[in-house]
Design a protein around this motif. Structure first.
Motif, PDB file in Angstrom:
ATOM      1  N   ASP A   1       0.840  -1.187   0.000  1.00 58.84           N
ATOM      2  CA  ASP A   1       0.000   0.000   0.000  1.00 58.84           C
ATOM      3  C   ASP A   1       0.880   1.243   0.000  1.00 58.84           C
ATOM      4  N   GLU A   2       1.117   1.792  -1.180  1.00 59.65           N
ATOM      5  CA  GLU A   2       2.006   2.956  -1.334  1.00 59.65           C
ATOM      6  C   GLU A   2       3.291   2.764  -0.541  1.00 59.65           C
ATOM      7  N   PRO A   3       4.048   1.728  -0.832  1.00 50.53           N
ATOM      8  CA  PRO A   3       5.172   1.368   0.031  1.00 50.53           C
ATOM      9  C   PRO A   3       6.316   2.381   0.002  1.00 50.53           C
ATOM     10  N   THR A   4       6.343   3.263  -0.987  1.00 49.45           N
ATOM     11  CA  THR A   4       7.498   4.170  -1.065  1.00 49.45           C
ATOM     12  C   THR A   4       7.115   5.621  -0.847  1.00 49.45           C
ATOM     13  N   SER A   5       5.850   5.868  -0.515  1.00 49.91           N
ATOM     14  CA  SER A   5       5.441   7.275  -0.464  1.00 49.91           C
ATOM     15  C   SER A   5       6.085   8.022   0.690  1.00 49.91           C
ATOM     16  N   ALA A   6       6.580   7.290   1.684  1.00 45.76           N
ATOM     17  CA  ALA A   6       7.217   7.982   2.803  1.00 45.76           C
ATOM     18  C   ALA A   6       8.741   7.974   2.665  1.00 45.76           C
ATOM     19  N   LEU A   7       9.241   7.562   1.492  1.00 48.92           N
ATOM     20  CA  LEU A   7      10.694   7.376   1.361  1.00 48.92           C
ATOM     21  C   LEU A   7      11.297   8.352   0.358  1.00 48.92           C
ATOM     22  N   ASP A   8      12.622   8.524   0.476  1.00 47.94           N
ATOM     23  CA  ASP A   8      13.315   9.394  -0.472  1.00 47.94           C
ATOM     24  C   ASP A   8      13.572   8.614  -1.775  1.00 47.94           C
ATOM     25  N   PRO A   9      13.941   9.325  -2.853  1.00 42.60           N
ATOM     26  CA  PRO A   9      14.061   8.664  -4.170  1.00 42.60           C
ATOM     27  C   PRO A   9      15.049   7.503  -4.189  1.00 42.60           C
ATOM     28  N   ILE A  10      16.141   7.619  -3.468  1.00 42.76           N
ATOM     29  CA  ILE A  10      17.139   6.537  -3.513  1.00 42.76           C
ATOM     30  C   ILE A  10      16.569   5.278  -2.876  1.00 42.76           C
ATOM     31  N   ALA A  11      15.953   5.444  -1.708  1.00 40.82           N
ATOM     32  CA  ALA A  11      15.334   4.298  -1.034  1.00 40.82           C
ATOM     33  C   ALA A  11      14.221   3.724  -1.902  1.00 40.82           C
ATOM     34  N   THR A  12      13.483   4.614  -2.581  1.00 48.37           N
ATOM     35  CA  THR A  12      12.410   4.167  -3.462  1.00 48.37           C
ATOM     36  C   THR A  12      12.960   3.272  -4.567  1.00 48.37           C
ATOM     37  N   ALA A  13      14.064   3.698  -5.163  1.00 45.38           N
ATOM     38  CA  ALA A  13      14.660   2.915  -6.250  1.00 45.38           C
ATOM     39  C   ALA A  13      15.037   1.525  -5.754  1.00 45.38           C
ATOM     40  N   VAL A  14      15.598   1.469  -4.558  1.00 44.93           N
ATOM     41  CA  VAL A  14      16.016   0.172  -4.011  1.00 44.93           C
ATOM     42  C   VAL A  14      14.791  -0.730  -3.843  1.00 44.93           C
ATOM     43  N   ILE A  15      13.723  -0.162  -3.304  1.00 46.22           N
ATOM     44  CA  ILE A  15      12.515  -0.962  -3.063  1.00 46.22           C
ATOM     45  C   ILE A  15      11.908  -1.421  -4.391  1.00 46.22           C
ATOM     46  N   GLU A  16      11.905  -0.524  -5.374  1.00 45.68           N
ATOM     47  CA  GLU A  16      11.329  -0.903  -6.671  1.00 45.68           C
ATOM     48  C   GLU A  16      12.086  -2.073  -7.274  1.00 45.68           C
ATOM     49  N   GLU A  17      13.390  -2.010  -7.184  1.00 41.44           N
ATOM     50  CA  GLU A  17      14.207  -3.118  -7.690  1.00 41.44           C
ATOM     51  C   GLU A  17      13.839  -4.416  -6.976  1.00 41.44           C
ATOM     52  N   LEU A  18      13.674  -4.274  -5.685  1.00 38.08           N
ATOM     53  CA  LEU A  18      13.334  -5.419  -4.855  1.00 38.08           C
ATOM     54  C   LEU A  18      11.997  -6.009  -5.292  1.00 38.08           C
ATOM     55  N   MET A  19      11.039  -5.121  -5.582  1.00 34.50           N
ATOM     56  CA  MET A  19       9.720  -5.600  -6.004  1.00 34.50           C
ATOM     57  C   MET A  19       9.832  -6.440  -7.267  1.00 34.50           C
ATOM     58  N   ILE A  20      10.593  -5.916  -8.221  1.00 33.33           N
ATOM     59  CA  ILE A  20      10.722  -6.637  -9.487  1.00 33.33           C
ATOM     60  C   ILE A  20      11.348  -8.004  -9.236  1.00 33.33           C
ATOM     61  N   ASP A  21      12.340  -8.015  -8.395  1.00 33.73           N
ATOM     62  CA  ASP A  21      13.006  -9.266  -8.049  1.00 33.73           C
ATOM     63  C   ASP A  21      12.031 -10.241  -7.387  1.00 33.73           C
ATOM     64  N   LEU A  22      11.244  -9.705  -6.458  1.00 37.56           N
ATOM     65  CA  LEU A  22      10.318 -10.568  -5.716  1.00 37.56           C
ATOM     66  C   LEU A  22       9.212 -11.120  -6.612  1.00 37.56           C
ATOM     67  N   SER A  23       8.875 -10.383  -7.649  1.00 32.22           N
ATOM     68  CA  SER A  23       7.751 -10.806  -8.484  1.00 32.22           C
ATOM     69  C   SER A  23       8.045 -12.105  -9.220  1.00 32.22           C
ATOM     70  N   LYS A  24       9.304 -12.520  -9.252  1.00 30.07           N
ATOM     71  CA  LYS A  24       9.614 -13.817  -9.846  1.00 30.07           C
ATOM     72  C   LYS A  24       8.958 -14.934  -9.044  1.00 30.07           C
ATOM     73  N   LYS A  25       8.841 -14.703  -7.778  1.00 31.21           N
ATOM     74  CA  LYS A  25       8.319 -15.766  -6.930  1.00 31.21           C
ATOM     75  C   LYS A  25       6.904 -15.476  -6.432  1.00 31.21           C
ATOM     76  N   TYR A  26       6.631 -14.171  -6.207  1.00 32.58           N
ATOM     77  CA  TYR A  26       5.357 -13.810  -5.573  1.00 32.58           C
ATOM     78  C   TYR A  26       4.482 -13.015  -6.524  1.00 32.58           C
ATOM     79  N   THR A  27       3.187 -13.098  -6.257  1.00 34.45           N
ATOM     80  CA  THR A  27       2.245 -12.210  -6.924  1.00 34.45           C
ATOM     81  C   THR A  27       2.206 -10.927  -6.107  1.00 34.45           C
ATOM     82  N   ILE A  28       2.310  -9.799  -6.796  1.00 33.53           N
ATOM     83  CA  ILE A  28       2.372  -8.545  -6.051  1.00 33.53           C
ATOM     84  C   ILE A  28       1.306  -7.585  -6.546  1.00 33.53           C
ATOM     85  N   ALA A  29       0.566  -7.014  -5.609  1.00 33.93           N
ATOM     86  CA  ALA A  29      -0.364  -5.942  -5.950  1.00 33.93           C
ATOM     87  C   ALA A  29       0.100  -4.701  -5.226  1.00 33.93           C
TER      88      ALA A  29
END
Lengths: 426, 458, 275
Positions: free
Chosen positions: C196-224
């Motif tokens: 639920d808006e996981p990066t809205s409280a974060l700065d751009p660098i942290a956001t980029a890290v999380i986004e990368e993580l999401m893409i990585d995780l989507s190999k195994k998990y379904t993500i909404a």
């Protein structure tokens, strides 16, 4: 993945049982607390309720001037000191002609209260013409008779375990058969001061004492408490070390044991200033110091709740800080301040320990007339009576508690109503 | 003239001052055709203040000091053998003199008659001088203040300054109270510790404050080892907390996390009623109902209990402090952010798991501070223990035995008639010092913890 | 006063969701879902499928119901009083609102990461081990240690915290805290992760890290993921759903939504005409 789901499923029933148990613990904690409260209230009212009735005993009194040892029946001084006791005792003897022996005679005299002679005296002084006539009079019965009438003495017990012996029970049965024993509303309980005799003891002295003490407390603590709260909330510089110290002080004072305030009263008011002990004035002073923190804290809270826009509007119209505060902010906060004051007063009304320290624990039979008369207060009266071994006093202690709780309930209801009104307005 | 009459007269002067001040300011401004700086009533307030406040202050001081000055004057002119008698006898004598002077009975005793005469003379003199000084002061204040009234006088500012200073005075009363408490317990304690060694007091295991009336009395040496009292206090407080903490905490948890709003609306005030019942009522209930009940229960289990067991007093005290624990815990539990609950639920935790593993740890500082406050309340509680715990100073940790507490002994030492500075009364103050310091430390830690906690979630 | 009625988006009708809301092999499928908060209806007739091992982004202006919809998927709305839900929500063809369905089990299968990082006031280790301990997933201390380490590694946090596992989780930076929350979620090995808006409280660098993580995780998990940022939706998701005032307006491949939206409202939003 599937194994995870399975693992969770296996434990689920156990976890839900735990959940259920936890919820039951919570509910039973509340239930236990409420049950305790109920058992206290029920216990007190069932023991206290009979005290609102009092047994009276009917005797035909022959007001014989010879027995009274009275020559001139219009001399008030002589009337005052005439021998009414003898008249009452003689009338009892006529009622039970067969009584023999010192022990039994003494027991016979003890059927009626010692107050009978004073009742008779007042009657005669009011109307000396009844001298040398026969009157059928109702007197207070002794506490043992009263307790028996209320079912507090078990006939089936062996005689040695009973407060009333067999021959006394025979008398009582006779009186009952002749309709000479009657339970009536115990008006004395509300119109008399304390007494060593349970049947004569009342709470008027203690109630007036409490009233006077509360009066002193309120007259002092309300203005002082509100003024202090207004200063701290509206005028005091923020983030000032001294103001901080005052604040911490007040918060701490609110939690200082009440008995310590008693020590303060003893050492300072009595020891240094020489205020006499046992009077409502000093009781009021001590309770003032004790309730001040409560009043200050709640007044500050309600001042803080007044919206700043009221202040800004008044200041904007050119009112001074003092005018703004007293014309606009304080009236708006008044219901909250009054609520806090009532709660503080209720606390003070139930307080006992500090008053023991300043000597309000003495036996005082007279009803106090002013704030400098020795007196006691309702909770202390309860404490004093609870120490008395007589069964009739236990009953009266509970009744006094009922009266005290009644006052407290009324005060708290007042506070609740005030708060409701206040919340609706906002 | 009595205090009441003078006081009433001063109040009349106050009103008069207000009226005159108001009128005069209006007249002055009309005459000089100059606008008043402040509203007319401000001038009225000022005059009212100066025509009553200083006089009132003197009146109060005089009345407070009057009796002790007169008493010492009477004692000073008594025959020497009277002056050397004990403080108690002197006090009794003075009381008798005062009573005699009110009764108007003829007195046969030469010394007493003389004293009563002297007393009446002094009282009369004092009343005269008092009235004179008070009224001179009142009128002087009024006229001097009136002389200062001019249209350009900044009456409002002066009045407001007066108000502000009197409010500061009121706020300072709280500080003065603390200072008063500290000084009264410390002074008496210092005198006490001159006769009783501090270590003997703190760690002595034998408490029997009865002092010998005769030299040869057995066992009446008066020993003040307060350890049994401290242990007794702790024992009863511990029992109380054992009752109050689980019940209060679980109630708070149920009310804030599980209960329907309607049940909460009913149960919360009922729980708080427990805090509103006077302690003397609890004491009576403990002594008359709970203690016999526990004793009978113990007997049926084959235990022999005293009817004044620490258990009975502790249980009732515990019930009394349930609301302290529950309402403070309720506040802090409600203050735990919803996000933490959501986080835990989203992990698949049940409600109780969330409460036990997330909410309670998060709210712990607040809960601890509530428990500390409750403990301070338990340690200082007096009536319940006075009525239900008894006087026997046993050094024991067994809650089935009778123990005594600090507060019980304070009451026992100070009620009844004794000289003010006997070792016994002084011992009560030393106990009071210990009680005050203990609760002070608990309160301050608790306030500090709760403040820190509030900052954390602000 | 602005005349709200005149605003153009209110004139546009929403009959049914346009685009391609339904797909084959759906992990989640919802049909005719209505959500009410007391009297107020928050979601109107939402129909959508969420594909396996995909990231679906839910976008839309504030108050459009996208978060509410997300919270229906793991029954988080159960904790809100007087919120009720009608319609079918199926996870692997099982109705999750059925009586025999257990919310505890469901939430273990459908994890959630929140807008504001909400680590528990416990140590980093205990935060990650929390779920495993609750559900009894690890049978020994060693297994638990391994699980914690594995989860932290997957969340890309292990290197930063491996020496301070027993320090409080609340002492980390915002981005680290959010990754800790992700680690905590994947430690119980869910099938779906809701964000639920996981990066809205974060700065751009942290956001980029999380986004990368999401893409990585989507190999195994379904993500909404619910997001305010269209760029983020474009960067990470395969499909995008657009919500508007409680209506699910359009669902399609992310590319299609951003390059060639079918519905006028979607176009208005992605071209920045409001929102």
């Amino acid at each position: 993945m599937i194994s995870n789901t399975k693992k969770i499923k296996n434990k689920l029933a156990k976890r839900y049982a735990k959940e259920k148990r936890f919820q039951i613990y919570g509910l039973s904690a509340i239930a236990v607390s409420i049950a305790f409260l109920l058992s206290l209230l029920i216990n007190i009212s069932t023991t206290g309720f009979p005290a609102f009735q009092q047994t009276y005993i009917n005797i035909d009194v022959n007001i014989d001037s010879k027995l009274l040892n009275l020559v001139d029946k219009y001399n008030e001084k002589a009337l005052f000191s005439a021998n009414y006791r003898k008249v009452v005792n003689q009338s009892l003897k006529t009622l039970f002609p067969g009584v023999k022996g010192r022990k039994q005679k003494k027991a016979l005299r003890q059927l009626v209260s010692k107050s009978a002679r004073y009742q008779l005296r007042d009657l005669v002084i009011n109307n000396p013409d009844i001298i040398n006539t026969k009157q059928s009079l109702w007197f207070l019965a002794r506490d043992d008779v009263d307790v028996f009438m209320k079912g507090g003495i078990d006939r089936s017990l062996p005689e040695s375990d009973r407060r009333l012996k067999n021959f006394q029970l025979v008398w009582i049965d006779k009186l009952l058969a002749e309709n000479r024993l009657e339970k009536r509303f115990n008006i004395n309980f509300f119109t008399q001061g304390d007494s060593r005799e349970p049947e004569q003891a009342g709470i008027k002295g203690a109630m007036i004492g409490s009233l006077l003490t509360m009066l002193v407390t309120m007259l002092l603590s309300f203005p002082i408490g509100v003024a202090a709260a207004i200063y701290l909330e509206e005028f005091a510089p923020k983030n000032n070390r001294w103001v901080d110290i005052i604040e911490i002080n007040i918060n701490n004072l609110a939690a200082v044991p009440s008995i310590v305030f008693g020590l303060l009263g003893l050492a300072v008011f009595i020891g240094v200033f020489g205020v006499p002990r046992s009077i409502p004035l000093i009781g009021g002073l001590v309770l003032t110091l004790m309730t001040l923190p409560t009043i200050i804290i709640s007044s500050r809270a309600s001042l803080r709740a007044v919206s700043p826009s009221i202040r800004e509007a008044a200041l904007g119209l050119g009112a001074s800080r003092v005018q703004t505060t007293f014309h606009h902010v304080v009236p708006a906060a008044m219901p909250g301040i009054l609520t806090g004051t009532i709660i503080g007063m209720a606390q003070a009304l139930g307080e006992t320990a500090p008053l023991l320290m300043i000597g309000m624990v003495a036996f005082i039979a007279d009803v106090p007339q002013g704030i400098t008369d020795p007196s006691t207060v309702l909770p202390v009266q309860i404490y004093l009576w609870s120490d008395s071994p007589e069964r009739a006093f236990t009953e009266r202690t509970s009744a006094a508690i009922m009266v005290l709780l009644g006052f407290l309930i009324v005060m708290n209801l007042l506070a609740v109503i005030m708060r409701r009104k206040f919340e609706k307005k906002r | 003239m009595t205090f009441g009459v003078i006081f009433t007269a001063l109040m009349a002067l106050l009103l008069l001052g207000y009226y005159i001040g108001k009128k005069r300011s209006i007249r002055l401004s009309d005459k000089s055709n100059q606008r008043l700086h402040s509203l007319p009533q401000h001038y009225g307030y000022l005059i009212a203040f100066w025509s009553s406040a200083p006089a009132l202050l003197i009146l109060l001081f005089w009345s407070v000091l009057e009796s002790s000055v007169i008493n010492s004057a009477i004692i000073a002119q008594l025959p020497v053998q009277f002056q050397q008698s004990s403080a108690d006898e002197v006090e009794l004598f003075i009381n008798e003199i005062i009573n005699l002077s009110h009764s108007g009975v003829t007195i046969s005793d030469e010394v007493k008659r003389h004293a009563v005469f002297y007393y009446n003379e002094l009282i009369e003199f004092s009343n005269w001088v008092k009235s004179l000084i008070v009224f001179v002061l009142a009128f002087m204040g009024m006229f001097i203040a009136l002389a200062f009234v001019k249209p350009e006088m900044k009456a409002r500012n002066l009045v407001e300054r007066l108000i502000r200073w009197s409010m500061i005075g009121c706020a300072l009363i709280a500080v003065l109270t603390t200072v008063g408490i500290i000084f009264s317990v410390i002074f008496e304690s210092i005198i006490f510790f001159k006769t009783v060694n501090v270590f003997d007091f703190l760690f002595g295991a034998h408490w029997s404050p009865q002092e010998a009336i005769r030299e040869d009395q057995v066992g009446g040496s008066g020993s003040f080892g307060a350890l049994p009292l401290f242990v007794g206090t702790l024992l009863i407080s511990f029992v109380a907390l054992m009752i109050a903490v689980p019940l209060g905490l679980m109630s708070a948890i149920y009310l804030s996390e599980y209960s329907s709003p309607r049940f909460r609306l009913f149960a919360k005030p009922v729980l708080e009623m427990l805090a509103g019942i006077p302690t003397v009522v609890y004491g009576f209930f403990a002594a008359i109902t709970v203690a016999p009940f526990i004793r009978d229960l113990g007997e049926s289990l084959g235990l022999s209990l005293s009817s004044e067991s620490a258990l009975a007093a502790g249980i009732v005290m515990g019930v009394m402090i349930i609301p302290f624990v529950s309402s403070l815990s309720d506040d802090v539990i409600s203050a735990v952010p919803q996000a933490l609950r959501d986080g835990s639920y989203a992990m698949g935790a049940t409600k109780s798991e969330t409460i036990k593993q997330v909410i309670i740890p998060a709210a712990l500082p607040g809960i601890v501070s509530g428990v500390l406050l409750a403990a301070s309340r338990a340690i200082g509680e007096t009536m319940i223990v006075v009525m239900a715990a008894g006087l026997s100073a046993n050094l024991t940790f067994n809650p089935l035995e009778a123990v005594t507490t600090v507060t019980v002994q304070m009451v026992a030492l100070l009620t009844g008639d004794q000289e003010f500075d006997s070792t016994k009364t002084l011992a009560a103050f030393a106990l009071g010092l210990g009680l005050f310091l203990t609760t002070l430390v608990l309160n301050i830690i608790s306030l500090y913890v709760v403040r820190k906690y509030q900052e954390q979630y602000d | 006063m602005i005349n709200i009625e005149k605003r153009e988006e209110f004139d546009i009708k929403i009959d049914k969701t346009v685009g391609k809301p339904f797909i084959k092999d759906a992990k989640f499928s919802t049909r005719n879902v209505d959500v009410f908060y007391g009297e107020k209806q928050a979601i109107f007739d939402a129909n959508i499928d969420i594909g396996k091992n995909q990231i679906i982004a839910m976008i839309g202006p504030s108050g459009c119901g996208k978060s509410t919809f997300l919270r229906c998927l793991n029954r988080m709305n159960d904790t809100i009083q007087d919120c009720h839900i009608s319609g079918d929500i199926k996870l692997d063809d099982e109705d999750i609102y059925q009586k025999q369905q257990d919310p505890v089990l469901l939430r273990a299968r459908v994890g959630m990461v929140f807008q504001k990082p909400n680590p528990f006031p416990k140590s980093i280790y205990d935060n990650v081990a929390y779920g495993a301990k609750l559900h009894g997933l690890a049978s020994s201390k060693i297994e638990l240690d391994e699980l914690v380490e594995k989860s932290l590694i997957r969340a890309g946090l292990f290197k930063e915290v491996k020496d301070s596992l027993h320090k409080s989780g609340t002492g980390l930076s915002g981005g680290q805290q959010q990754r800790l929350c992700i680690a905590r979620t994947i430690a119980i090995d869910p099938e779906v992760i809701l964000m639920d808006e996981p990066t809205s409280a974060l700065d751009p660098i942290a956001t980029a890290v999380i986004e990368e993580l999401m893409i990585d995780l989507s190999k195994k998990y379904t993500i909404a993921i619910v997001t305010h940022s269209m760029q983020q939706a474009a960067r990470v998701s395969q499909r995008t759903a657009y919500f508007h005032l409680g209506y699910l307006v359009e669902v399609n491949d992310t590319n299609t939504v951003f390059t060639n939206p079918e519905h006028q409202l979607t176009e208005n939003y992605i071209t920045g005409r409001f929102g």
